[in-house]
Every structure is written in structure tokens, then in C-alpha cells.
Design a protein around this motif. Structure first.
Motif, PDB file in Angstrom:
ATOM      1  N   PHE A  95       7.755  26.648  49.493  1.00  0.00           N
ATOM      2  CA  PHE A  95       6.775  27.390  48.699  1.00  0.00           C
ATOM      3  C   PHE A  95       5.423  26.680  48.739  1.00  0.00           C
ATOM      4  O   PHE A  95       4.373  27.298  48.987  1.00  0.00           O
ATOM      5  CB  PHE A  95       7.278  27.513  47.266  1.00  0.00           C
ATOM      6  CG  PHE A  95       6.393  28.319  46.353  1.00  0.00           C
ATOM      7  CD1 PHE A  95       6.572  29.687  46.237  1.00  0.00           C
ATOM      8  CD2 PHE A  95       5.385  27.715  45.613  1.00  0.00           C
ATOM      9  CE1 PHE A  95       5.759  30.438  45.387  1.00  0.00           C
ATOM     10  CE2 PHE A  95       4.573  28.452  44.780  1.00  0.00           C
ATOM     11  CZ  PHE A  95       4.756  29.822  44.658  1.00  0.00           C
TER      12      PHE A  95
ATOM     13  N   SER B  41      15.621  30.413  43.710  1.00  0.00           N
ATOM     14  CA  SER B  41      14.563  31.094  44.458  1.00  0.00           C
ATOM     15  C   SER B  41      14.390  32.552  44.060  1.00  0.00           C
ATOM     16  O   SER B  41      13.276  32.996  43.739  1.00  0.00           O
ATOM     17  CB  SER B  41      14.849  31.004  45.964  1.00  0.00           C
ATOM     18  OG  SER B  41      14.786  29.680  46.418  1.00  0.00           O
TER      19      SER B  41
ATOM     20  N   GLU C 255      15.023  32.668  49.861  1.00  0.00           N
ATOM     21  CA  GLU C 255      16.212  33.013  49.081  1.00  0.00           C
ATOM     22  C   GLU C 255      17.494  32.734  49.852  1.00  0.00           C
ATOM     23  O   GLU C 255      17.510  32.707  51.091  1.00  0.00           O
ATOM     24  CB  GLU C 255      16.144  34.479  48.662  1.00  0.00           C
ATOM     25  CG  GLU C 255      14.964  34.790  47.754  1.00  0.00           C
ATOM     26  CD  GLU C 255      14.930  36.248  47.312  1.00  0.00           C
ATOM     27  OE1 GLU C 255      15.925  36.972  47.564  1.00  0.00           O
ATOM     28  OE2 GLU C 255      13.910  36.670  46.717  1.00  0.00           O
TER      29      GLU C 255
ATOM     30  N   ASN D  93      11.158  34.508  42.356  1.00  0.00           N
ATOM     31  CA  ASN D  93      10.432  35.582  43.028  1.00  0.00           C
ATOM     32  C   ASN D  93      10.364  36.831  42.164  1.00  0.00           C
ATOM     33  O   ASN D  93       9.333  37.528  42.132  1.00  0.00           O
ATOM     34  CB  ASN D  93      11.102  35.904  44.370  1.00  0.00           C
ATOM     35  CG  ASN D  93      10.917  34.795  45.398  1.00  0.00           C
ATOM     36  OD1 ASN D  93       9.989  34.006  45.309  1.00  0.00           O
ATOM     37  ND2 ASN D  93      11.815  34.731  46.374  1.00  0.00           N
TER      38      ASN D  93
ATOM     39  N   PHE E 208       9.533  32.028  47.404  1.00  0.00           N
ATOM     40  CA  PHE E 208      10.559  31.008  47.625  1.00  0.00           C
ATOM     41  C   PHE E 208      11.614  31.574  48.566  1.00  0.00           C
ATOM     42  O   PHE E 208      12.044  32.734  48.406  1.00  0.00           O
ATOM     43  CB  PHE E 208      11.223  30.625  46.298  1.00  0.00           C
ATOM     44  CG  PHE E 208      10.315  29.895  45.341  1.00  0.00           C
ATOM     45  CD1 PHE E 208      10.238  28.520  45.353  1.00  0.00           C
ATOM     46  CD2 PHE E 208       9.549  30.602  44.424  1.00  0.00           C
ATOM     47  CE1 PHE E 208       9.405  27.843  44.466  1.00  0.00           C
ATOM     48  CE2 PHE E 208       8.711  29.937  43.531  1.00  0.00           C
ATOM     49  CZ  PHE E 208       8.640  28.559  43.556  1.00  0.00           C
TER      50      PHE E 208
ATOM     51  N   GLU F 175      13.546  24.381  48.487  1.00  0.00           N
ATOM     52  CA  GLU F 175      12.847  25.658  48.429  1.00  0.00           C
ATOM     53  C   GLU F 175      11.439  25.488  47.863  1.00  0.00           C
ATOM     54  O   GLU F 175      10.516  26.248  48.218  1.00  0.00           O
ATOM     55  CB  GLU F 175      13.645  26.667  47.595  1.00  0.00           C
ATOM     56  CG  GLU F 175      13.514  26.556  46.081  1.00  0.00           C
ATOM     57  CD  GLU F 175      14.237  25.349  45.472  1.00  0.00           C
ATOM     58  OE1 GLU F 175      13.986  25.041  44.296  1.00  0.00           O
ATOM     59  OE2 GLU F 175      15.053  24.714  46.171  1.00  0.00           O
ATOM     60  N   ASP F 176      11.252  24.479  47.000  1.00  0.00           N
ATOM     61  CA  ASP F 176       9.933  24.244  46.433  1.00  0.00           C
ATOM     62  C   ASP F 176       8.955  23.705  47.481  1.00  0.00           C
ATOM     63  O   ASP F 176       7.762  24.004  47.434  1.00  0.00           O
ATOM     64  CB  ASP F 176      10.018  23.298  45.234  1.00  0.00           C
ATOM     65  CG  ASP F 176      10.950  22.124  45.477  1.00  0.00           C
ATOM     66  OD1 ASP F 176      11.442  21.967  46.606  1.00  0.00           O
ATOM     67  OD2 ASP F 176      11.204  21.361  44.519  1.00  0.00           O
TER      68      ASP F 176
END
Length: 632
Positions: free
Chosen positions: A189, A78, A178, A82, A176, A185-186
Motif C-alpha cells: 500500500f 486488506s 487482498e 479497502n 491493499f 500488505e501495508d
């Protein structure tokens, strides 16, 4: 700050990157049809303890469009992503994993499609090494605007291997989440993308991304037997509810949540569930029950298959014992397709095939009839515990589907083929029902790749058969001999592999020599040696090719060198023609066709040619014996 220097910025987090994986990734980027000065590559190394950063610096020195930075280890992709977003100068950003690859025309075609449709995000056709069925039902057509479509969410598969407009991402502060470990995490997003995007495009006509899976790649941390797994799944569902609450976004929210329910809440109750420890079974069941209740997922139950709906009902009733029984008795049975006919017609391969359902252990679909209904046949003891109406398979059977496709062995791209699918039911015993499926498919090598020709490669014919929650994507079985078609100056080959499945080779004259078996020998009208080849063939014409001719004088080994030949097709027959070189010729023909000899020995007399199976020690000429004596 927001000016775009490049068309695309590719952001790649790295950590202890395998050298072979990095090489594969860079080779695919170097091979892009989009000019290297129109895209940039941003590597963000997440504090690798090995020499990954030094290797990246070395690669940067070879390319003007590469930048490399290193950060303190964050533990997850992540933060590197970013940081990459802040560094990017492209109109669109694309996130790649450090050992994946892009197909050659991905950036050019993807960028042009996105710009043409003013897309905030573009999902390009993706394949996965270990899953030929990956997203096959998603990329069926080019969709300038995928928002509002029924079925899967426009950003499925919900990974970040997509093009996102950089200004759009920055404007809405999309990042994303962190942390040292942040499952999905995707998805977090992409939910933010879904919240703000006005246009999401889907490109199916050009292969875009290859998600490479090798031994040791990916992560094994996604374990549904842990508390953290279920904690993060709950956060995903909460996040979808919070961000997609606007009435205009309800459909997208439901698409995302329904997927989580089917795959992650009910998915663990498969054939392996009852084999887990009692502690794990309790943990999984308890969390599934709570999430189903708290997010009111029962609203999706009417869209589930019978097998999933039975499990959902048992979860809702708090009956872990029934879920365990279902995982043992109600096992998903996959379907197999076997070619019944396989023939060329004017350059088009026509296949008719039949389906049967069986597991590796010989289990078949258990169905029975009750009046005009077809019922899932479980043990009487289990059936007494379940709602009778939940056992009705009529809808599931009406929705049985088969997708016919070809998949390249080299590029691992899958293209769907036009096919007609029908089902029938036979009562082979009183009240017992046997399901049968039949497919008619046509594959034109000149147009099978979304209207474009298939590349010269070995393409496996495959079928994905889905019934209820059971689905399998497998190679089509066959026992037919190889055959070729010569139409419009192109020769195509179809053959049966050693594993008993169908494969296709466009422009496959060289492979045809290795797959077609000689059945008789003689001379043609021009005095060339003629070998007639087995099989029924299509078209009329000839192509030049090369066969292997053994030039070694040793009795115990072969050394094959190229010998010019002509492959001729006429009146449904195929033959190979070449000049003679001596009284004994050892030629490599048909050696790839199952259990065939590695070569054939020809006795070439003035008036006839004898065809014999090759063997070692070889039958040799007097001159070859004398040569060996002199050399010895």
C-alpha cells in the motif's frame, strides 16, 4: 462522491477482537481533542465467529460517529480496509488495528499539520508497547516535506497507522492487496503512496499512535523458515522496482530496498541462525543468496556495518558455512549506560554517564589494533577465510552513536534529550582494544517533550547505543539517592528504582515523600515535627503535600490516612514538616526507596523527636492499648 463530511475517517478491521483491546481503542477515540462530530469511526468486521459484531453494534448505539459493517471472512485485514476506504467520508483516512490506541491530541494535531502542509500522507509520532526504541531515530523533528531526505523512507515505519488524503487514495486507485494471507500488505500500500505522493509530512512534536503489543496480539505467521515468506519478500522487492522506477523516485526505491536487504535478507543471520535445523538454514541461505543476486543488492554493501558486510560477502560467495560461523562468533554486543553523576541545576537534570558493552552471558566487544586501524577480532581460522579489508572496524567505531531519552511508563511515549557523546579507545593488553563511551545529557522537565512540559508520570531515563549492527535501548543504571529540584514553583524528583535505574517524576512532590529517606528528626522554629531527608537538592521554596499517617490501633497492621505536610527545599537540603498528633507517630516516608522500612516510628517528646525504623508488631501508645482492650 468525493465530498468530505468529516476531517478524518478512522478505518478499523476487526476479527475476534479482545473486549479489553476494543475498550482501550474506543476510550482513546472518545478522549480525542478533535470534536467527535469532526471524525468518523468505521468498523469492518471480517466475519468474526464470536460476538465481536454484536459488541460493535452495542458501541455504535452509544456514539453518533460510528458505523459498523460485517463481511464474509477474508482472512486478512486488506479487504476490510479497502471496504472502509469506499465507505469513508473524511478528508483523510487513518487505519488502526483493533486493539491499538491514539494519543489524545493525535487527530487534531495530525489533521492540522497535514492540511497546513498540503500533505498526501502524514506519518505521526508512533510508539510501541514492547519496544522503547521504536522509530526513535525517525521522529526527530517536524518535517512538512520528508520526501528527499536522507536516511529512512518518509513512510517508515511502513505500517498504515498514518493519515492519507482520501481523494488522493481514490484518484490513484491505491488499495491493499487482498487474499487470505498477504504478508506486508501495508508495504504494498505504502509503495503505491510513495509512487504518487507529492508531499509526505512527518510529525514528531505530538504523540500520535500507540501500537499496542500484548501477549497473543499480532501474528506469528511471519516465519522466515517458510517458502511463502521469501516468495512474498521477492514480490515486495519486485513491486518497489515496478512502481518506483521513475528517476524522481529512485531515492525512495533505494531507501525501501536497502531496508529490506538489511532487515529481511541479512537479518536472519543473527546469533540464533546456527541453532536452526539444517533444513531451515539451507532454505534461508538459498533464498537470501538468490534475492541478493537477482536484485543486485550488493550495491548496498558499502553502506552496511562490518558484521553485516561480512555476512553479505559470505552469502555472495555461497559460503553458508562461514555465515554459520559468523552467527556464532560475531555476535552483536549491546551497550549499557551507567550514571557517573546525577544532579539538579536550576531545575535541569544534568547527567554524565559512561558506557560499557557486554552481553547477558558476559561477552564483550572483541577488537584489536593493527597500526592505526581497529580490527574485528575473530578466531584465526575464521579470519583466514574472510577478506582482511572487511574486518576493519574504523568506520563503524567512528559512527558509534548514543541517543539519550526519557520514556513514560503510563503513556509509553519516548522523547529524545540533548546529549553529547564521545568515544575513546584504550589498549588494555598488547594489541587488544577496549572501547569506552561517555555521555553528557540535560533534561529540563519544563521543555523535554518537544519544547513542552513532561506530563506528571514516572519517566525512565534511557539510552540507545548503536555500534555496527548492534543496538540496544536500555534504562540508565544508577546508584544515586533520590533528589528534588524546586524552581519556578515546580518540584521535580529524580530517583533510583529498585532495579537500579534512573527515573524522573515531574511535579512529583507526592512521590518524593515515598522516595526520600528520613535521616534525622526534630522540631522546626514553628513547633512542627521536622524530618530531614537524605540527598542533595536544588532550588529554594516549599510545596504542600500529604504523608501517610498510621491511624490503626491494631498491633499487626497499618491503616494510613492523609496527613498534611510541607516539603521544604533550601541550601541543598530537603525537609518535611507536619504537626504532631501524639507521643507516638507512625509515618509512611521513603518506603519506595529500595530496601527501606514500610514506615517509621516517631517518639514525640516535648523537647525532642526520636526516629526509629517501623516494625510489626507496632510500638503503641497507652491509649491505643486501652482502645484495643475495650474493643476486644
Amino acid at each position: 462522491m468525493l465530498s468530505s463530511v468529516y476531517k478524518v475517517s478512522i478505518i478499523i478491521p476487526t476479527y475476534k477482537t479482545d473486549p479489553q483491546g476494543l475498550s482501550r481503542l474506543l476510550q482513546s477515540l472518545d478522549a480525542q481533542t478533535l470534536s467527535a462530530d469532526e471524525f468518523e469511526i468505521i468498523f469492518v468486521d471480517d466475519g468474526s465467529p464470536d460476538n465481536t459484531f454484536e459488541r460493535l453494534q452495542s458501541e455504535k448505539a452509544k456514539r453518533s460517529n460510528v458505523s459498523v459493517t460485517r463481511i464474509e471472512n477474508s482472512g486478512w485485514p486488506s479487504k476490510p480496509r479497502n471496504i472502509g476506504i469506499k465507505m469513508a467520508k473524511g478528508e483523510y483516512v487513518l487505519f488502526m488495528d483493533h486493539d491499538d490506541e491514539l494519543y489524545p491530541d493525535a487527530l487534531r494535531a495530525g489533521y492540522e499539520f497535514a492540511v497546513r502542509n498540503n500533505a498526501d500522507a502524514l506519518s505521526g509520532k508512533e510508539s510501541r508497547t514492547d519496544d522503547p526504541a521504536w522509530a526513535i531515530g525517525v521522529y526527530r523533528e517536524d518535517e512538512p516535506q520528508a520526501i528527499g531526505r536522507e536516511g529512512a523512507h518518509p513512510l517508515m515505519p511502513m505500517n498504515p497507522h498514518k493519515l492519507y488524503r482520501r481523494k488522493f487514495v481514490l484518484k490513484h486507485k491505491i488499495t491493499f492487496p487482498e487474499g487470505r494471507m498477504v504478508f506486508w500488505e501495508d508495504i504494498f500500500f505504502n509503495i503505491q503512496v510513495a509512487r504518487y505522493a507529492k508531499v509526505i509530512s512527518r510529525m514528531a512534536s505530538v504523540p500520535f499512535y500507540h501500537w499496542v503489543t500484548t501477549e497473543g496480539s499480532g501474528t506469528s505467521l511471519f516465519d522466515n523458515q517458510t517458502e511463502y515468506y521469501w516468495e512474498m519478500l521477492r514480490k515486495v522487492c519486485d513491486f518497489a522496482n515496478e512502481n518506483l522506477s521513475d528517476p524522481a523516485l529512485i531515492q525512495q526505491r533505494e531507501q525501501i530496498l536497502r531496508h529490506q536487504y538489511r532487515v529481511r535478507v541479512l537479518g536472519p543471520f543473527n546469533a540464533n541462525f546456527h541453532q536452526k535445523s539444517i533444513e531451515s538454514r539451507k532454505l534461508i541461505f538459498s533464498h537470501a543468496q538468490c534475492i541478493r543476486r537477482d536484485f543486485e543488492f550488493e550495491r548496498f554493501d558499502e553502506t552496511l556495518s562490518v558484521s553485516q558486510a561480512l555476512r553479505a560477502w559470505a552469502v555472495g560467495e555461497g559460503r553458508r558455512d562461514l555465515v554459520e560461523r559468523l552467527s556464532q562468533e560475531d555476535v552483536a554486543i549491546a551497550g549499557w549506560q551507567t550514571a557517573d553523576t546525577l544532579a539538579w541545576s536550576n531545575g535541569v537534570l544534568e547527567i554524565s554517564s559512561s558506557a560499557q558493552w557486554s552481553s547477558a552471558h558476559g561477552r564483550t566487544l572483541s577488537l584489536r589494533s593493527e597500526g592505526n586501524r581497529v580490527i574485528k577480532d575473530l578466531s584465526p581460522e575464521l579470519e583466514q577465510e574472510l577478506p582482511a579489508e572487511q574486518l576493519d572496524m574504523t568506520r563503524d567505531l567512528a559512527e558509534v552513536d548514543c541517543i539519550f531519552a526519557v520514556r513514560s511508563r503510563d503513556g509509553l511515549v519516548t522523547w529524545e534529550a540533548p546529549a553529547e557523546w564521545t568515544t575513546s579507545f584504550d589498549e588494555n593488553q598488547p594489541s587488544s582494544v577496549m572501547l569506552a563511551g561517555y555521555t553528557k545529557a540535560r533534561i529540563d522537565p519544563a521543555t523535554a517533550a518537544f519544547g513542552k512540559p513532561l506530563e506528571t508520570d514516572h519517566w525512565d531515563l534511557q539510552a540507545k547505543i548503536s555500534i555496527g549492527n548492534g543496538s540496544a535501548h536500555r534504562n540508565v543504571r544508577s546508584a544515586f539517592p533520590g533528589s528534588v529540584s524546586y524552581v519556578n514553583g515546580q518540584l521535580h524528583l529524580v530517583y533510583t528504582t529498585d532495579g537500579g535505574t534512573v527515573a524522573l517524576v515531574p511535579r512529583g512532590q507526592q512521590e518524593a515523600i515515598r522516595q526520600l529517606t528520613p535521616i534525622r528528626a526534630g522540631y522546626d522554629s514553628d513547633g512542627l515535627v521536622q524530618l530531614d531527608l537524605d540527598g542533595t537538592h536544588d532550588g529554594d521554596g516549599e510545596v504542600t503535600c500529604t504523608l501517610g499517617l498510621d491511624t490503626s490501633t491494631s498491633a499487626k497492621k497499618n491503616t494510613f490516612t492523609g496527613h498534611p505536610a510541607i516539603l521544604r527545599i533550601s541550601d541543598g537540603k530537603a525537609s518535611l514538616h507536619f504537626r504532631k498528633t501524639g507521643p507516638v507517630m507512625r509515618v509512611r516516608i521513603g518506603d519506595h526507596a529500595g530496601r527501606r522500612p514500610p514506615f517509621w516510628t516517631l517518639f514525640v517528646a516535648e523537647d525532642r523527636v526520636g526516629l526509629n525504623v517501623g516494625q510489626l508488631p507496632k510500638i503503641r501508645t497507652t491509649a491505643e492499648y486501652e482502645h484495643e482492650e475495650q474493643a476486644g
